[in-house]
Design a protein around this motif. Sequence first.
Motif, PDB file in Angstrom:
ATOM      1  N   GLY A   1     -90.911  64.945  27.765  1.00 23.88           N
ATOM      2  CA  GLY A   1     -89.503  64.678  27.492  1.00 23.88           C
ATOM      3  C   GLY A   1     -88.683  64.570  28.762  1.00 23.88           C
ATOM      4  N   LEU A   2     -88.966  65.431  29.729  1.00 26.59           N
ATOM      5  CA  LEU A   2     -88.265  65.369  31.016  1.00 26.59           C
ATOM      6  C   LEU A   2     -88.550  64.047  31.720  1.00 26.59           C
ATOM      7  CD1 LEU A   2     -88.876  68.999  32.307  1.00 26.59           C
ATOM      8  CD2 LEU A   2     -86.662  68.008  31.690  1.00 26.59           C
ATOM      9  N   LEU A   3     -89.812  63.612  31.677  1.00 31.41           N
ATOM     10  CA  LEU A   3     -90.181  62.338  32.308  1.00 31.41           C
ATOM     11  C   LEU A   3     -89.504  61.166  31.604  1.00 31.41           C
ATOM     12  CD1 LEU A   3     -93.957  62.952  33.035  1.00 31.41           C
ATOM     13  CD2 LEU A   3     -92.162  62.556  34.729  1.00 31.41           C
ATOM     14  N   ALA A   4     -89.475  61.209  30.267  1.00 31.26           N
ATOM     15  CA  ALA A   4     -88.844  60.129  29.509  1.00 31.26           C
ATOM     16  C   ALA A   4     -87.353  60.072  29.808  1.00 31.26           C
ATOM     17  CB  ALA A   4     -89.093  60.325  28.012  1.00 31.26           C
ATOM     18  N   ALA A   5     -86.705  61.218  29.901  1.00 33.35           N
ATOM     19  CA  ALA A   5     -85.269  61.261  30.196  1.00 33.35           C
ATOM     20  C   ALA A   5     -84.989  60.705  31.584  1.00 33.35           C
ATOM     21  CB  ALA A   5     -84.747  62.687  30.080  1.00 33.35           C
ATOM     22  N   ASP A   6     -85.901  60.981  32.532  1.00 30.70           N
ATOM     23  CA  ASP A   6     -85.715  60.492  33.898  1.00 30.70           C
ATOM     24  C   ASP A   6     -85.839  58.972  33.958  1.00 30.70           C
ATOM     25  OD1 ASP A   6     -85.500  61.269  36.846  1.00 30.70           O
ATOM     26  OD2 ASP A   6     -87.255  59.939  36.811  1.00 30.70           O
ATOM     27  N   ARG A   7     -86.659  58.405  33.076  1.00 31.62           N
ATOM     28  CA  ARG A   7     -86.893  56.956  33.108  1.00 31.62           C
ATOM     29  C   ARG A   7     -85.937  56.185  32.206  1.00 31.62           C
ATOM     30  NH1 ARG A   7     -92.954  58.391  33.258  1.00 31.62           N
ATOM     31  NH2 ARG A   7     -93.356  58.233  35.480  1.00 31.62           N
TER      32      ARG A   7
END
Length: 175
Positions: A164-170
Amino acid sequence: MLCLDHFYKDGDDPTLPRRNGQIDWESPASWDAEAAVEVIGELARHGRADVPVYAINEDRRVATRSFELASSPLFVAEGIFAAEIVGECRRRGLLAGAYALRRPRSATFLRRLARDLTEQRKGPHVLLLRGVALLRAEPAVLRRQTGLGAEAARGRDVLRRVAGLLAADRAPVER
């Protein structure tokens, strides 16, 4: 994945804590928290850092190696003492999340024993005694880690949160 277990102090360090005349490797004071935070800061600022290589069977750092993030916006730092630096990493703006793995104690015991025997970290008798002691201490360790700011979570939940953190960053930024 940055393994923070490589930040143990060398076995001849005079500041190492002792219990019953032996070095207490289970104490956070046996670990160099300041060096770990500095390396995390380097990674966050520059995307690369030199990290120690610790040989547990020799009780010392034996080398350094280059650790690079490539293009990843996040990285995972893991280790038994990781919670010790949650507050400082949060204060410096280096923390996206902090988790303490919660899993069946017997699974942790068996995984640790298999790893330590395979890597010949110490003699089998020492590893078995250490493993039983850590099995008994695990609830207190988890309480300490959560008290230091880590969130207790199962492995699959941690993976979901990191994804989720990676998706939010992208995600694209709306203007």
